[in-house]
Motif scaffolding. Structure first.
Motif, PDB file in Angstrom:
ATOM      1  N   PHE A  23       0.870  -1.174   0.084  1.00 12.64           N
ATOM      2  CA  PHE A  23      -0.042   0.048   0.014  1.00 12.64           C
ATOM      3  C   PHE A  23       0.799   1.234  -0.051  1.00 12.64           C
ATOM      4  N   CYS A  24       0.380   2.136  -0.729  1.00  9.94           N
ATOM      5  CA  CYS A  24       1.318   3.390  -0.815  1.00  9.94           C
ATOM      6  C   CYS A  24       0.272   4.576  -1.133  1.00  9.94           C
ATOM      7  N   ALA A  25      -0.016   5.382  -0.189  1.00  5.20           N
ATOM      8  CA  ALA A  25      -0.861   6.741  -0.505  1.00  5.20           C
ATOM      9  C   ALA A  25      -0.788   7.691   0.418  1.00  5.20           C
ATOM     10  N   ILE A  26      -0.975   8.933  -0.203  1.00  6.71           N
ATOM     11  CA  ILE A  26      -0.733  10.356   0.439  1.00  6.71           C
ATOM     12  C   ILE A  26      -2.252  11.119   0.184  1.00  6.71           C
ATOM     13  N   SER A  27      -2.550  11.598   1.542  1.00  4.33           N
ATOM     14  CA  SER A  27      -3.801  12.333   1.349  1.00  4.33           C
ATOM     15  C   SER A  27      -4.172  13.296   0.385  1.00  4.33           C
ATOM     16  N   GLU A  39      -2.674  16.633  -0.125  1.00  6.30           N
ATOM     17  CA  GLU A  39      -1.203  16.655   0.097  1.00  6.30           C
ATOM     18  C   GLU A  39      -0.499  16.091  -1.253  1.00  6.30           C
ATOM     19  N   GLN A  40      -1.008  15.744  -2.144  1.00  9.13           N
ATOM     20  CA  GLN A  40      -0.499  14.813  -3.246  1.00  9.13           C
ATOM     21  C   GLN A  40       0.338  15.923  -4.084  1.00  9.13           C
ATOM     22  N   VAL A  41       1.035  15.214  -4.851  1.00  7.83           N
ATOM     23  CA  VAL A  41       1.915  16.144  -5.920  1.00  7.83           C
ATOM     24  C   VAL A  41       2.775  17.279  -5.305  1.00  7.83           C
ATOM     25  N   LYS A  42       3.246  17.199  -3.989  1.00 10.68           N
ATOM     26  CA  LYS A  42       3.950  18.273  -3.265  1.00 10.68           C
ATOM     27  C   LYS A  42       5.271  17.697  -2.895  1.00 10.68           C
ATOM     28  N   GLY A  43       5.521  16.542  -3.318  1.00  5.30           N
ATOM     29  CA  GLY A  43       6.717  15.862  -3.039  1.00  5.30           C
ATOM     30  C   GLY A  43       7.012  14.797  -2.007  1.00  5.30           C
ATOM     31  N   TYR A  44       5.668  14.798  -1.086  1.00  2.00           N
ATOM     32  CA  TYR A  44       5.625  13.644   0.012  1.00  2.00           C
ATOM     33  C   TYR A  44       5.912  12.463  -0.470  1.00  2.00           C
ATOM     34  N   GLY A  45       5.300  12.200  -1.164  1.00  2.00           N
ATOM     35  CA  GLY A  45       5.637  10.638  -1.776  1.00  2.00           C
ATOM     36  C   GLY A  45       7.037  10.417  -2.184  1.00  2.00           C
ATOM     37  N   THR A  46       7.871  11.141  -2.611  1.00  5.15           N
ATOM     38  CA  THR A  46       9.051  10.968  -3.059  1.00  5.15           C
ATOM     39  C   THR A  46       9.954  10.904  -1.750  1.00  5.15           C
ATOM     40  N   ARG A  47       9.675  11.702  -0.757  1.00  5.29           N
ATOM     41  CA  ARG A  47      10.291  11.795   0.630  1.00  5.29           C
ATOM     42  C   ARG A  47      10.004  10.339   1.187  1.00  5.29           C
ATOM     43  N   LEU A  94       9.518  -4.678  -4.666  1.00  5.19           N
ATOM     44  CA  LEU A  94       8.533  -5.026  -5.832  1.00  5.19           C
ATOM     45  C   LEU A  94       7.415  -4.534  -5.456  1.00  5.19           C
ATOM     46  N   THR A  95       6.615  -4.086  -6.296  1.00  9.25           N
ATOM     47  CA  THR A  95       4.979  -3.511  -5.984  1.00  9.25           C
ATOM     48  C   THR A  95       4.297  -3.765  -7.283  1.00  9.25           C
ATOM     49  N   TYR A  96       2.902  -4.049  -6.948  1.00  6.03           N
ATOM     50  CA  TYR A  96       2.137  -4.226  -7.825  1.00  6.03           C
ATOM     51  C   TYR A  96       1.426  -2.670  -7.970  1.00  6.03           C
ATOM     52  N   ALA A  97       2.064  -2.018  -9.071  1.00  7.74           N
ATOM     53  CA  ALA A  97       1.524  -0.625  -9.055  1.00  7.74           C
ATOM     54  C   ALA A  97      -0.058  -0.493  -9.654  1.00  7.74           C
ATOM     55  N   ASN A 106      -2.434   1.125 -12.534  1.00  5.62           N
ATOM     56  CA  ASN A 106      -1.958   2.008 -13.668  1.00  5.62           C
ATOM     57  C   ASN A 106      -1.856   3.272 -13.488  1.00  5.62           C
ATOM     58  N   ASN A 107      -2.588   3.993 -12.722  1.00  7.14           N
ATOM     59  CA  ASN A 107      -2.535   5.657 -12.404  1.00  7.14           C
ATOM     60  C   ASN A 107      -1.249   5.955 -11.618  1.00  7.14           C
ATOM     61  N   ALA A 108      -0.577   5.000 -11.097  1.00  8.72           N
ATOM     62  CA  ALA A 108       0.573   5.346 -10.251  1.00  8.72           C
ATOM     63  C   ALA A 108       1.634   4.994 -10.777  1.00  8.72           C
ATOM     64  N   GLY A 164       3.249   6.196 -13.104  1.00 10.74           N
ATOM     65  CA  GLY A 164       4.410   7.463 -13.534  1.00 10.74           C
ATOM     66  C   GLY A 164       4.979   7.770 -12.244  1.00 10.74           C
ATOM     67  N   TYR A 165       4.360   7.814 -11.176  1.00  9.68           N
ATOM     68  CA  TYR A 165       4.771   7.872  -9.730  1.00  9.68           C
ATOM     69  C   TYR A 165       6.214   6.963  -9.525  1.00  9.68           C
ATOM     70  N   PHE A 166       5.789   5.875  -9.616  1.00  8.48           N
ATOM     71  CA  PHE A 166       6.896   4.621  -9.146  1.00  8.48           C
ATOM     72  C   PHE A 166       7.926   4.777 -10.295  1.00  8.48           C
ATOM     73  N   LEU A 167       7.795   5.022 -11.615  1.00 13.94           N
ATOM     74  CA  LEU A 167       8.840   5.360 -12.468  1.00 13.94           C
ATOM     75  C   LEU A 167       9.786   6.251 -12.034  1.00 13.94           C
ATOM     76  N   LYS A 168       9.182   7.280 -11.647  1.00 16.33           N
ATOM     77  CA  LYS A 168       9.878   8.616 -10.864  1.00 16.33           C
ATOM     78  C   LYS A 168      10.673   8.090  -9.694  1.00 16.33           C
ATOM     79  N   GLN A 169      10.178   6.994  -9.000  1.00 21.53           N
ATOM     80  CA  GLN A 169      11.121   6.614  -7.840  1.00 21.53           C
ATOM     81  C   GLN A 169      11.985   5.451  -8.386  1.00 21.53           C
TER      82      GLN A 169
HETATM   83  N1  ACO Z   1       1.063   9.548 -12.124  1.00 26.25           N
HETATM   84  C1  ACO Z   1       2.179  10.194 -12.503  1.00 26.25           C
HETATM   85  N2  ACO Z   1       3.138  10.813 -12.011  1.00 26.25           N
HETATM   86  C2  ACO Z   1       2.922  10.888 -10.592  1.00 26.25           C
HETATM   87  C3  ACO Z   1       1.761  10.436  -9.941  1.00 26.25           C
HETATM   88  C4  ACO Z   1       0.766   9.751 -10.510  1.00 26.25           C
HETATM   89  N3  ACO Z   1      -0.228   9.166 -10.275  1.00 26.25           N
HETATM   90  N4  ACO Z   1       1.660  10.920  -8.658  1.00 26.25           N
HETATM   91  C5  ACO Z   1       2.804  11.648  -8.662  1.00 26.25           C
HETATM   92  N5  ACO Z   1       3.447  11.717  -9.649  1.00 26.25           N
HETATM   93  C6  ACO Z   1       4.847  12.338 -10.141  1.00 26.25           C
HETATM   94  C7  ACO Z   1       4.661  13.876  -9.629  1.00 26.25           C
HETATM   95  O1  ACO Z   1       4.403  14.627 -10.571  1.00 26.25           O
HETATM   96  C8  ACO Z   1       6.241  13.911  -9.481  1.00 26.25           C
HETATM   97  O2  ACO Z   1       7.005  14.229 -10.251  1.00 26.25           O
HETATM   98  P1  ACO Z   1       8.070  15.372 -10.772  1.00 26.25           P
HETATM   99  O3  ACO Z   1       9.304  14.766  -9.733  1.00 26.25           O
HETATM  100  O4  ACO Z   1       8.614  15.408 -11.993  1.00 26.25           O
HETATM  101  O5  ACO Z   1       7.730  16.671  -9.911  1.00 26.25           O
HETATM  102  C9  ACO Z   1       6.840  12.900  -8.888  1.00 26.25           C
HETATM  103  O6  ACO Z   1       5.694  11.642  -9.431  1.00 26.25           O
HETATM  104  C10 ACO Z   1       6.479  12.641  -7.439  1.00 26.25           C
HETATM  105  O7  ACO Z   1       5.569  13.177  -7.026  1.00 26.25           O
HETATM  106  P2  ACO Z   1       5.063  13.453  -5.238  1.00 26.25           P
HETATM  107  O8  ACO Z   1       4.510  14.647  -5.072  1.00 26.25           O
HETATM  108  O9  ACO Z   1       6.433  13.197  -4.508  1.00 26.25           O
HETATM  109  O10 ACO Z   1       4.101  12.310  -4.993  1.00 26.25           O
HETATM  110  P3  ACO Z   1       2.886  12.005  -4.149  1.00 26.25           P
HETATM  111  O11 ACO Z   1       3.187  12.769  -2.935  1.00 26.25           O
HETATM  112  O12 ACO Z   1       1.882  12.703  -4.885  1.00 26.25           O
HETATM  113  O13 ACO Z   1       2.560  10.709  -3.912  1.00 26.25           O
HETATM  114  C11 ACO Z   1       1.108   8.808  -4.768  1.00 26.25           C
HETATM  115  C12 ACO Z   1       2.392   9.930  -5.144  1.00 26.25           C
HETATM  116  C13 ACO Z   1       1.516   8.158  -3.575  1.00 26.25           C
HETATM  117  C14 ACO Z   1       0.849   7.867  -5.773  1.00 26.25           C
HETATM  118  C15 ACO Z   1      -0.201   9.842  -4.535  1.00 26.25           C
HETATM  119  O14 ACO Z   1      -0.388  10.654  -5.644  1.00 26.25           O
HETATM  120  C16 ACO Z   1      -1.310   9.072  -4.219  1.00 26.25           C
HETATM  121  O15 ACO Z   1      -1.528   8.554  -3.086  1.00 26.25           O
HETATM  122  N6  ACO Z   1      -2.154   8.579  -4.989  1.00 26.25           N
HETATM  123  C17 ACO Z   1      -3.404   7.866  -4.785  1.00 26.25           C
HETATM  124  C18 ACO Z   1      -3.395   6.473  -4.324  1.00 26.25           C
HETATM  125  C19 ACO Z   1      -2.470   5.690  -5.383  1.00 26.25           C
HETATM  126  O16 ACO Z   1      -2.490   5.722  -6.439  1.00 26.25           O
HETATM  127  N7  ACO Z   1      -1.460   4.935  -4.715  1.00 26.25           N
HETATM  128  C20 ACO Z   1      -0.603   3.866  -5.352  1.00 26.25           C
HETATM  129  C21 ACO Z   1      -1.289   3.001  -5.383  1.00 26.25           C
HETATM  130  S1  ACO Z   1      -0.324   1.410  -5.869  1.00 26.25           S
HETATM  131  C22 ACO Z   1       0.105   0.965  -4.391  1.00 26.25           C
HETATM  132  O17 ACO Z   1      -0.315   1.134  -3.557  1.00 26.25           O
HETATM  133  C23 ACO Z   1       1.164  -0.202  -4.497  1.00 26.25           C
END
Ligand code: ACO
Length: 138
Positions: free
Chosen positions: A52-56, A59-67, A86-89, A91-93, A95-100
């Motif tokens: 599981f991985c989620a940010i409120s 507070e999303q897209v403020k860098g907390y997910g990266t930290r 390993l993670t089962y991401a 689909n909408n996440a 992009g986030y995991f690629l950036k991590q």
């Molecule tokens: N798709 C594509 N890119 C993304 C996404 C996304 N869904 N979310 C964030 N990013 C990008 C950001 O734009 C940022 O890019 P940058 O470095 O070029 O500026 C980079 O990823 C880091 O973004 P953060 O602000 O650190 O990410 P955030 O704090 O929003 O956390 C998270 C990301 C956890 C996916 C959050 O958006 C979230 O809770 N989303 C809803 C729940 C979810 O989908 N969780 C993942 C499910 S899969 C699993 O749990 C295993």
């Protein structure tokens, strides 16, 4: 009565307890293959699953997910001795995991992880190699 947590950490007494536990599980859960019980109890894992991985929402897209991920990588490496995640991401996440630094290619051999993590439909298995030296946090 006391409760303790043991892992396969090389301490003989702990291994004796794990073997005792294996015998209880094997007897009480007869449908579980014994090899599977042993594997989960005794094998030392090199990888961790991010289940599981989620940010409120506000507070999303403020860098907390990266930290959060950077802290997790450092802790997993330095405290738990892990080398990979390993993670089962969803689909909408992806992009986030690629950036991590997660990849869509899985380089870990399948027999290392198959059977240890739950399969899901509609999600993408991704892998991250934790750098052995990199300082992930300030
Ligand atoms: N798709 C594509 N890119 C993304 C996404 C996304 N869904 N979310 C964030 N990013 C990008 C950001 O734009 C940022 O890019 P940058 O470095 O070029 O500026 C980079 O990823 C880091 O973004 P953060 O602000 O650190 O990410 P955030 O704090 O929003 O956390 C998270 C990301 C956890 C996916 C959050 O958006 C979230 O809770 N989303 C809803 C729940 C979810 O989908 N969780 C993942 C499910 S899969 C699993 O749990 C295993």
């Amino acid at each position: 009565l006391k409760f303790v947590c043991y892992s396969n950490d090389g301490v003989d007494d702990h291994m004796m307890c794990l073997i005792g536990l294996k015998n209880i599980f094997a007897r009480q859960l007869p449908n579980m293959p014994k090899e599977y019980i042993v594997r989960l109890l005794v094998d030392r894992q090199r990888f961790g699953e991010i289940a599981f991985c989620a940010i409120s929402a506000d507070e999303q897209v403020k860098g907390y997910g990266t930290r959060l991920m950077n802290h997790l990588k450092e802790h997993a490496r330095d405290v738990d001795g892990l080398t990979h995640f390993l993670t089962y991401a969803d689909n909408n996440a992806v992009g986030y995991f690629l950036k991590q630094s997660f990849t869509k290619e899985i380089y870990l051999e399948k027999d290392v992880w198959h059977g240890y993590i739950k399969d899901y439909d509609g999600v993408l298995l991704m892998e991250c190699r934790i750098d052995p030296k990199l300082k992930y946090t300030n």
